[in-house]
Design an enzyme around this catalytic site. Structure first.
Site, short mmCIF file in Angstrom:
data_model
loop_
_atom_site.label_atom_id
_atom_site.label_comp_id
_atom_site.label_asym_id
_atom_site.label_seq_id
_atom_site.Cartn_x
_atom_site.Cartn_y
_atom_site.Cartn_z
N GLU A 90 0.81 -1.52 0.21
CA GLU A 90 0.01 0.28 -0.13
C GLU A 90 0.86 0.92 -0.41
O GLU A 90 0.26 2.09 -1.08
CB GLU A 90 -1.11 0.27 1.37
CG GLU A 90 -1.55 -0.81 1.13
CD GLU A 90 -3.02 -1.03 0.20
OE1 GLU A 90 -3.25 0.16 -0.37
OE2 GLU A 90 -3.95 -2.06 -0.10
N ASP A 147 -4.79 -9.79 -9.03
CA ASP A 147 -5.01 -8.73 -9.79
C ASP A 147 -3.85 -7.50 -10.02
O ASP A 147 -4.25 -7.73 -10.82
CB ASP A 147 -6.17 -7.99 -8.61
CG ASP A 147 -5.27 -7.33 -7.49
OD1 ASP A 147 -4.79 -7.65 -7.14
OD2 ASP A 147 -6.69 -6.09 -6.99
N GLU A 160 -18.75 -6.14 -2.50
CA GLU A 160 -17.41 -6.56 -1.47
C GLU A 160 -17.04 -7.81 -2.82
O GLU A 160 -15.91 -8.01 -3.56
CB GLU A 160 -16.40 -6.60 -0.65
CG GLU A 160 -15.30 -5.97 -0.24
CD GLU A 160 -14.46 -5.58 -1.21
OE1 GLU A 160 -13.58 -4.99 -0.41
OE2 GLU A 160 -14.83 -4.53 -1.89
N GLU A 216 -12.67 0.83 -9.51
CA GLU A 216 -11.71 -0.48 -10.35
C GLU A 216 -13.37 0.02 -11.49
O GLU A 216 -13.00 -0.34 -12.73
CB GLU A 216 -11.63 -1.91 -9.81
CG GLU A 216 -10.52 -2.36 -9.35
CD GLU A 216 -10.36 -1.65 -8.21
OE1 GLU A 216 -9.36 -0.97 -7.33
OE2 GLU A 216 -11.15 -1.20 -7.31
#
Length: 854
Positions: free
Chosen positions: A141, A288, A382, A400
Site C-alpha cells: 500500500e 489482480d 465487495e 475499478e
C-alpha cells in the site's frame, strides 16, 4: 419517473417475481433507450462540472476536517489518526502518519486542471510530510499510494515547470522524498527468496528489534508483484538501479514459482522458501495487480520479457478462469474446477486490462455483467455470487469499475459507456455523499454507511470519471504519453527510452504457443478500435438480462400453495394473520372515498404485508446463533445474537449446544503464537477479528486446547440490530481439520461479553441456536388437522368489476370458505412495501450482511 410502491405477501414469491418482472420490463426498456443515446457536448460538460464539484467536496472536506491526518472520517467529520482510533486490522496498515490522502491526491489536482491547488499542495507536502515515522506499514500500500503519489506528482510538477507558467520554484523536492521512501521500503526485500516482507517499519526497517515486524512468513502475490512500475520509475528518475533490481527479482521468483502445467499462480506465497500457501488462482483480490504490472511494465519499460510473461499468464486465464462473462477462481494445480461460487469486486479492473491487450470482446462481456450487478445493487458489492446475489455487502467506494468503463469508452467511442459513467456519478451523489465528504457503504442492501473515505477514492475515482467526460484538448498534457499505475498515478512512457534500463533478465521465457495480432503490440485506440459503437452493442445485448431484471417471464396463470392447519382454534383469516398477512376489508378501507364502493366490496379484503419478501436461496440463509450467559448473576437472562461459520462444529446439530467458561486469547487477535494456551485449555476462547483469517485463528486456538471460539468484531459500534449477520468463511483451503464451534459477535455485543468477564472474572456461556436457548418455553404441541389450499392468479384486464380506481389486483381463493381476498395498490405510506426494483422500503428490516475477515 415517479416510482410507485406495491405490496405482496411473503407466501407468494412467484407472484411477487411476476409483478416485479412486469413492472421492471417497462422500466428497463426506458433505461436501455436512455443509455443508448448520444451524449451532446453540453451534457458532457455539465457532468464533468458535477464531477469537479464532487471532488471539491471530498478533497475540501479532507483538508478542512482531517489534514494532516492520513484519512478523513466523513461521518465523524475528523481525521483518522492511527493509534487514536479503534484498530481495524490490515486496513490500518495503509496509514503511516504521512498525510496519505494528500499525497495520493496530488496528480489528480493536475488532471482536474486545479493547478493553483496543486502548487499549494506540493508546497504543503514538502513542508509538512515526514517519512521517518516509527510506524509499521504495508509495503504494497505504501508503494502504490505514497511512493506512486510522490512520483506522479513529481512528473506533473516537472512537466508544469517546463511549460513555464507554474511550479517555477520546484527543484525535484518530491523526487528526493520518493527516493527517501524507497530506501525505507528496501529492507522489506531482505529475504532469502527476494520476495518482500508484507510490512516494514518506516524508521527501523524489518529486522531491528524495535521494528515490531519481521515475523511474517507469507505475502500475497499482488503484494510482491506490484512494485515494478514505481520502483523502476524511481530508479530511472534517480539513477539508482537498486530499486528496479529488487522489484524485478520479486517478479522473477513469482514467475519461477508458477504452476508449470497451468501457467497460473496462487494467491499467497511463503516469502522465505517460495512455497504456495494458498493455491486458489483468479484475477481478483490477492493476485489482480500482479498481472496488471506485467503488462504495464512492458509499456512503461519496453522490455519484452514482461510482455511474454503476461501473455503466457493471459492465455491460461482465458483458458481456465474466464467463463464469459464470469471470472472464477480455480485451483492452480487443478484448474478445471472452480474453487468458489463468488467473485470479488477487485476483478472489475480486468476488462480495462483486456482493453490494453486488445482483447475487446471478453472485456465488454465482463464489464456488462458488472454493470448489471451495479444496477441491481446500486454499487458493486465487495463480493457477489455467480447468481449475482450479495456475498459480502460492503462497498468502500472502489474505482475499478469506473476504470474499466473509461478504458472501454476510449476503445469503442460508444456513448453507452458515458451513460454508465453518468450512473456512477449519480449513485455516488445519491447514496454515498454526506455533509463531510463521501462515506463508504457498509452494506449495499441497506445503504448504511461506514465512517471511511479511503485515499484511492480521490486518487482514482475522480481521475477516471473526469477523463471519461473530457476531450483531449481540455487537459494540460497528452494523457496517452502516460501509463496509469494501479493507483492511477501517472508515469511517462518515455522512461523506456529516455533513461537507462535495468540489466537484462535471463529468466527462462515460456512463450505463448498461439500468438495473435495483439501479442507484441500496445493497442492503439485509433487503429484497433475505429470508434464503432455497434460492435460493443452487439456483444452487450447477449447479457442485457443477465441478472434476471427485465427478463421475459412465462408462467401458468394459476399457482397453488398447500399450507398446514393446526389445532390452535383460529379461523382461516386469523391463521393468515399469524403468518404475517393481515387483512383489511375493502369496504372499511374505502370509507371516506366512496361509501357505495365500500358497500360493493363487502367480503373482499385488502392484503397487507407484514413479513418481508426475500430472494435469497435457502442455502444462503444465515441461521442466527446465540451466546447465552448462564453463570450468576446473568442466569440465562443475557442473550447475545451471534453469526455462524461455514466450517467447524455445526451448532444446529448439537442438542444442548456447547457450554464453557470464556477466556481471552493472548494475543487477542490470535494471529501469532498463543501465549496463554494452558489457560485456554478446556475453555471457550475470545478472539478479536482482524490481522489474519478466521480459519487461521481457529486452528491456533483449537491447537491450544480451546473447546470453542467467540470472535468479536474489531469495527467499533457494529451491532446485530443495525448490521446484517454473515457466515464466517474459510481461507480458501480445506477446513476439515477445524472441529470446534465458532461464532461471531458484533462490537457492541462483544463489549457486553468482555465487560462481563472483567466484572465477574468467571463467566460461563452457552453457544447454541436461538430456538434451543436455555429457559425458552416449549412450543405447544401442534397436531395437523388438514390442509388449506390457497390459489392465486393475476386477473385479466376487464375481468374484475368495471370500476375506476381499482388497480392491478392479486386474488386469493380460500376453497373452504369461498372467501375472496383482493389486494389493491399500496399507498406510499403502507407498511413493509417493496419498491419497483425489488428492494424493501427504507423503514423495514434489513437482510443479513456477510463480510470478510479481516
Amino acid at each position: 419517473m415517479e416510482a410507485k410502491l406495491f405490496c405482496w405477501p411473503e407466501s407468494s414469491p412467484v407472484i411477487a417475481g411476476m409483478l416485479r418482472a412486469l413492472l421492471l420490463t417497462s422500466l428497463l426498456s426506458w433505461a436501455d433507450g436512455h443509455e443508448g443515446q448520444v451524449m451532446l457536448p453540453e451534457e458532457k460538460t455539465k457532468i464533468r462540472d458535477q464531477i469537479v464539484e464532487m471532488f471539491d467536496h471530498a478533497y475540501g472536506s479532507y483538508m478542512k476536517y482531517a489534514y494532516p491526518a492520513d484519512e478523513l472520517m466523513p461521518l465523524s467529520c475528523k481525521g483518522r489518526v492511527r493509534g487514536l482510533e479503534p484498530n481495524r486490522g490490515d486496513i490500518d496498515d495503509s496509514l503511516g502518519k504521512f498525510s496519505l490522502t494528500l499525497i495520493d491526491t496530488l496528480d489528480t489536482l493536475v488532471v482536474l486542471n486545479k493547478l493553483e491547488e496543486f502548487e499549494a499542495a506540493v508546497r504543503r507536502t514538502v513542508r509538512d510530510v515526514r517519512l521517518d515515522n516509527d510506524v509499521v506499514v504495508s509495503v504494497f500500500e505504501t508503494n502504490i499510494r505514497v511512493l506512486g503519489g510522490l512520483l506522479g506528482a513529481h512528473v506533473m510538477a516537472d512537466m508544469l515547470r517546463q511549460q513555464g507558467e507554474w511550479m517555477q520554484w520546484y527543484t525535484d523536492e518530491l523526487l528526493h522524498m520518493a527516493k527517501e521512501l524507497g530506501h525505507r521500503l528496501l529492507p522489506a526485500f531482505n529475504t532469502t527468496s527476494g520476495l518482500p516482507y508484507p510490512r516494514v517499519n518506516l524508521r527501523y526497517g524489518v529486522l531491528n528489534p524495535l521494528s515490531r515486524t519481521g515475523t511474517e512468513s507469507d505475502t500475497c502475490t499482488a503484494c510482491a508483484g506490484t512494485m515494478i512500475l514505481e520502483f523502476a520509475a524511481l530508479s530511472r528518475l534517480s539513477g539508482e538501479s537498486v530499486f528496479e533490481e529488487h522489484a524485478r527479482k520479486a517478479l522473477d521468483v513469482l514467475w519461477e514459482k508458477r504452476q508449470r502445467g497451468s501457467d497460473l499462480v496462487g494467491t499467497v506465497i511463503n516469502i522465505h522458501n517460495g512455497d504456495w500457501v494458498r493455491r486458489d488462482s483468479g484475477v481478483g483480490a490477492g493476485i489482480d495487480s500482479y498481472y496488471e504490472y506485467l503488462m504495464k511494465a512492458y509499456i512503461l519499460l519496453g522490455d519484452n520479457v514482461y510482455l511474454e510473461r503476461f501473455n503466457t499468464h493471459y492465455s491460461a486465464i482465458m483458458k481456465y478462469i474466464s467463463q464469459p462473462p464470469l471470472l472464477l477462481n480455480v485451483h492452480m494445480h487443478n484448474p478445471t474446477v472452480s474453487v468458489r461460487s463468488w467473485m470479488d469486486s477487485l476483478l472489475a479492473f480486468f476488462p480495462g486490462l483486456q482493453v490494453l491487450r486488445g482483447d475487446l470482446k471478453p472485456a465488454i462481456e465482463t464489464h456488462e455483467m458488472l454493470y448489471q450487478v451495479t444496477k441491481q445493487h446500486k454499487f458493486l458489492p465487495e463480493a457477489f455470487t455467480t447468481e449475482f446475489r450479495v456475498h459480502w455487502g460492503q462497498h468502500p467506494l472502489r474505482p475499478e469499475f469506473a476504470e474499466s468503463t473509461y478504458y472501454l469508452y476510449k476503445a469503442t467511442g460508444d456513448p453507452y459507456y458515458l451513460r454508465v459513467g453518468q450512473s456512477i456519478v449519480e449513485k455516488l451523489n445519491a447514496h454515498a455523499r454526506v455533509p463531510c465528504g463521501f462515506a463508504a457503504v457498509q452494506d449495499v442492501r441497506t445503504g448504511t454507511h461506514e465512517d471511511r473515505m479511503d485515499s484511492f477514492f480521490l486518487a482514482e475515482m475522480f481521475k477516471y470519471l473526469y477523463l471519461l467526460f473530457s476531450e483531449r484538448n481540455q487537459l494540460h498534457f497528452d494523457i496517452d504519453d502516460y501509463i496509469f499505475t494501479t493507483e492511477a498515478h501517472l508515469l511517462p512512457v518515455s522512461l523506456s527510452t529516455s533513461q537507462p534500463r535495468c540489466q537484462s533478465n535471463d529468466t527462462e521465457v515460456h512463450t505463448v504457443v498461439e500468438e495473435d495480432q495483439f501479442t507484441y503490440s500496445c493497442p492503439s485506440t485509433q487503429t484497433l478500435f475505429p470508434n464503432n459503437p455497434s460492435f460493443a452493442k452487439t456483444i452487450r445485448d447477449s447479457y442485457k438480462y443477465l441478472t434476471g431484471v427485465g427478463r421475459a417471464f412465462h408462467a401458468s396463470p394459476v399457482r397453488g400453495i398447500k399450507l398446514p392447519l393446526h389445532d390452535h382454534s383460529m379461523e382461516p383469516v386469523e391463521f393468515l394473520r399469524s403468518m404475517g398477512i393481515s387483512l383489511t376489508p375493502l369496504n372499511e378501507a374505502a370509507l371516506g372515498s366512496s361509501g357505495a364502493r365500500g358497500e360493493a366490496n363487502k367480503g373482499v379484503y385488502m392484503v397487507k404485508l407484514v413479513a418481508e419478501v426475500t430472494q435469497n436461496s435457502a442455502e444462503e440463509e444465515v441461521v442466527p446463533l446465540i451466546v447465552q450467559l448462564i453463570s450468576p448473576p446473568f442466569l440465562g437472562r443475557t442473550v447475545l445474537t451471534a453469526g455462524p461459520a461455514k466450517f467447524g462444529m455445526d451448532l444446529t446439530k448439537q442438542e444442548h449446544g456447547v457450554k464453557g467458561s470464556i477466556v481471552k486469547s493472548s494475543p487477542y487477535t490470535a494471529c501469532g503464537h498463543i501465549e496463554n494456551a494452558e489457560e485456554l485449555g478446556g475453555h471457550i476462547a475470545l478472539a478479536l477479528r482482524g490481522d489474519c483469517m478466521f480459519a487461521a485463528k481457529a486452528r491456533r486456538l483449537q491447537e491450544a486446547g480451546a473447546i470453542g471460539v467467540i470472535f468479536i468484531d474489531n469495527r467499533e459500534g457494529s451491532n446485530s440490530a443495525e448490521t446484517p449477520l454473515f457466515q464466517m468463511v474459510g481461507d480458501g483451503g480445506s477446513t476439515a481439520d477445524i472441529a470446534i464451534p465458532l461464532v461471531f459477535l458484533f462490537s457492541q455485543e462483544g463489549a457486553l461479553l468482555t465487560s462481563a468477564l472483567e466484572d465477574h472474572q468467571n463467566v460461563d456461556v452457552l453457544m447454541l441456536p436461538n430456538e434451543k436457548r436455555l429457559g425458552k418455553m416449549a412450543d405447544k404441541a401442534e397436531t395437523p388437522l388438514g390442509t388449506m389450499n390457497i390459489k392465486f392468479r393475476l386477473a385479466e384486464e376487464g375481468e374484475l368489476e368495471e370500476e375506476e380506481g381499482i388497480g392491478p389486483t392479486l386474488q386469493f381463493v380460500l376453497k373452504k370458505d369461498e372467501l375472496m381476498l383482493e389486494e389493491e395498490e399500496c399507498r406510499q405510506k403502507a407498511d413493509n412495501c417493496l419498491t419497483p426494483d425489488g428492494r424493501h422500503a427504507p423503514h423495514s428490516d434489513s437482510p443479513r450482511d456477510p463480510c470478510p475477515d479481516p
